[in-house]
Design a protein around this motif. Structure first.
Motif, PDB file in Angstrom:
ATOM      1  N   ASP A   1     -71.688  20.714  33.416  1.00 17.29           N
ATOM      2  CA  ASP A   1     -71.292  19.442  33.998  1.00 17.29           C
ATOM      3  C   ASP A   1     -72.493  18.511  34.159  1.00 17.29           C
ATOM      4  O   ASP A   1     -72.430  17.334  33.807  1.00 17.29           O
ATOM      5  N   SER A   2     -73.585  19.065  34.678  1.00 19.46           N
ATOM      6  CA  SER A   2     -74.733  18.181  34.891  1.00 19.46           C
ATOM      7  C   SER A   2     -75.332  17.746  33.557  1.00 19.46           C
ATOM      8  O   SER A   2     -75.810  16.618  33.417  1.00 19.46           O
ATOM      9  N   LEU A   3     -75.269  18.641  32.559  1.00 22.16           N
ATOM     10  CA  LEU A   3     -75.791  18.247  31.251  1.00 22.16           C
ATOM     11  C   LEU A   3     -74.937  17.142  30.640  1.00 22.16           C
ATOM     12  O   LEU A   3     -75.463  16.180  30.062  1.00 22.16           O
ATOM     13  N   ARG A   4     -73.640  17.278  30.779  1.00 21.69           N
ATOM     14  CA  ARG A   4     -72.762  16.229  30.255  1.00 21.69           C
ATOM     15  C   ARG A   4     -73.069  14.893  30.904  1.00 21.69           C
ATOM     16  O   ARG A   4     -73.079  13.848  30.233  1.00 21.69           O
ATOM     17  N   ALA A   5     -73.326  14.930  32.208  1.00 16.93           N
ATOM     18  CA  ALA A   5     -73.643  13.677  32.896  1.00 16.93           C
ATOM     19  C   ALA A   5     -74.884  13.041  32.294  1.00 16.93           C
ATOM     20  O   ALA A   5     -74.919  11.833  32.038  1.00 16.93           O
ATOM     21  N   ALA A   6     -75.918  13.844  32.066  1.00 13.77           N
ATOM     22  CA  ALA A   6     -77.147  13.287  31.494  1.00 13.77           C
ATOM     23  C   ALA A   6     -76.895  12.764  30.093  1.00 13.77           C
ATOM     24  O   ALA A   6     -77.433  11.725  29.692  1.00 13.77           O
ATOM     25  N   LEU A   7     -76.060  13.478  29.360  1.00 11.95           N
ATOM     26  CA  LEU A   7     -75.783  13.116  27.975  1.00 11.95           C
ATOM     27  C   LEU A   7     -74.965  11.824  27.895  1.00 11.95           C
ATOM     28  O   LEU A   7     -75.032  11.100  26.900  1.00 11.95           O
ATOM     29  N   ASP A   8     -74.211  11.533  28.921  1.00 13.38           N
ATOM     30  CA  ASP A   8     -73.348  10.349  28.908  1.00 13.38           C
ATOM     31  C   ASP A   8     -73.947   9.162  29.648  1.00 13.38           C
ATOM     32  O   ASP A   8     -73.282   8.142  29.800  1.00 13.38           O
ATOM     33  N   ALA A   9     -75.169   9.311  30.121  1.00 11.27           N
ATOM     34  CA  ALA A   9     -75.771   8.217  30.882  1.00 11.27           C
ATOM     35  C   ALA A   9     -75.913   6.982  29.996  1.00 11.27           C
ATOM     36  O   ALA A   9     -76.053   7.094  28.780  1.00 11.27           O
ATOM     37  N   PRO A  10     -75.847   5.795  30.601  1.00  8.74           N
ATOM     38  CA  PRO A  10     -75.976   4.557  29.808  1.00  8.74           C
ATOM     39  C   PRO A  10     -77.440   4.258  29.519  1.00  8.74           C
ATOM     40  O   PRO A  10     -78.111   3.607  30.315  1.00  8.74           O
ATOM     41  N   ALA A  11     -77.908   4.733  28.401  1.00 11.70           N
ATOM     42  CA  ALA A  11     -79.296   4.466  28.005  1.00 11.70           C
ATOM     43  C   ALA A  11     -79.407   4.701  26.508  1.00 11.70           C
ATOM     44  O   ALA A  11     -78.446   5.145  25.874  1.00 11.70           O
ATOM     45  N   ASP A  12     -80.540   4.438  25.938  1.00  9.38           N
ATOM     46  CA  ASP A  12     -80.636   4.621  24.491  1.00  9.38           C
ATOM     47  C   ASP A  12     -80.854   6.093  24.156  1.00  9.38           C
ATOM     48  O   ASP A  12     -81.019   6.930  25.036  1.00  9.38           O
TER      49      ASP A  12
END
Lengths: 214, 214
Positions: A75-86
């Motif tokens: 879950d936490s990895l998905r959050a990082a992966l979906d963050a709005p950034a390049d």
DNA sequence: AGACTGTGTTACCGCAAGTAACATGCATGT
DNA sequence: ACATGCATGTTACTTGCGGTAACACAGTCT
């Protein structure tokens, strides 16, 4: 019978199961993966056969335990992966999230990565060898899916994404394992070095004077 | 006493040790890592205590066994790494050498990567957790050394080389493990995909239409 | 009351790691 | 020749684990 409505007994059993898992968690985090079923039962304030009624065998208990932690980490990895950034920032955020997790709870990490313990011959519970580390496989598949969704890789892209997913996860894992043991640098430096590797700095680097390139 | 000259007894003991290791090898390759000491002793035509006199405990035997195979694999990898070709070709040759090895002898591979078995509480022999997979660590260190010798990575290059060494080895390992289990593509395709990843194709790929890039 | 079900127990089996304690072949020092 | 050591081998044992059978006791439904 309404299949969605759970009876009191079912809910009670689920609650009990959760309590048992939390007790098992405490013991495994204290004693490592070789924690005995007796010790876990004692921690939960009960005796062995109850554990076996709930989880079948040791493999079942460990699988349930691993699932909880694996879900949380994913879950936490998905959050990082979906963050709005390049893209680069996301990669670094994901690496950092993973490394932070294993740094904060190394015992959990050890358990997840080396769940194959207590391998009696009668122990058909865990099937080591078929799925060495379920966490790694799941992370690899998830990353593969993200890559395939987001990147345009041309023909054969799906397969390429899967190779990359598992490869990148393996890179992260091995580097993290080594780093956790030796602590040769800060987390930020490690993240940056790995991201540089993924960004092709290996191919771009110049040869050393006096010899052929690697 | 001449320290370089070995007595007959020493040579005999070494020979015996090698015989025992070969017997253990046969059993482990047949029964998997959970092979019992009794089974190994029986295969060697002797009984348990002799094994314990030679190797201390099960961990010692397994470590000795792993060392043999690890040395052999590392030798072939070094050969691929030192071949006279350009960098990309060497990387591909090394990947291919590794993958060929695990493809040809999956039993050996399973043993080397998951040596932590039969973990009784009294089993102080292997110390899982400190060195999860000795083979991976050794490969990582060797690759790091090659990278550092051959590439000009500027300041901090030594540390960068170690991170990359372990990271690349982990990538190779995880992708190989997954590939060995699912066989989603040919070995050559896998090698090419991984080399592409190391060559920065991840960073160079375009975004998919309709969403932000990975 | 009596049957059923879930929860708990004690006591046991089988098996593997590891360890005495005892036997035996073989070279050596006197 | 004979005793001394030492490596090599054995049988028989202890300990501790995973897993199970058999029994005991609550509540609930008919």
């Amino acid at each position: 019978m309404d299949t969605t409505q759970r009876t009191d007994q079912q809910r009670s059993a689920d609650r009990r199961r959760r309590e048992l898992l939390e007790a098992a968690d405490r013991v495994v985090l204290r004693d490592g993966p070789q924690a005995s079923m007796n010790a876990i039962a004692a921690e939960a304030g009960i005796t062995k056969p109850i554990l076996y009624r709930h989880f079948g065998d040791k493999g079942g208990l460990y699988a349930a335990l691993a699932m909880r932690h694996t879900d949380a980490l994913l879950d936490s990895l998905r959050a990082a992966l979906d963050a709005p950034a390049d893209r680069r920032e996301r990669v670094e955020a994901t690496l950092d999230t993973y490394l932070t997790a294993i740094e904060l709870r190394p015992q959990v990490y050890r358990f997840l990565m080396h769940p194959a313990e207590g391998g009696q011959p009668g122990d058909q519970g865990f099937d080591v060898g078929k799925h060495s580390a379920p966490l790694l496989r799941r992370m690899g598949e998830e990353l593969a899916q993200v890559i395939e969704e987001r990147l345009d890789l041309g023909p054969g892209g799906q397969q390429l994404a899967r190779v990359w997913g598992h490869g990148i996860v393996g890179m992260m894992h091995a580097a993290g394992d080594w780093w956790l043991g030796e602590r040769p640098c800060s987390r930020a430096e490690l993240v940056r070095s790995l991201a540089d590797l993924l960004w092709g700095r290996l191919a771009a680097a110049g040869d050393r004077v006096g010899g052929p390139g690697f």
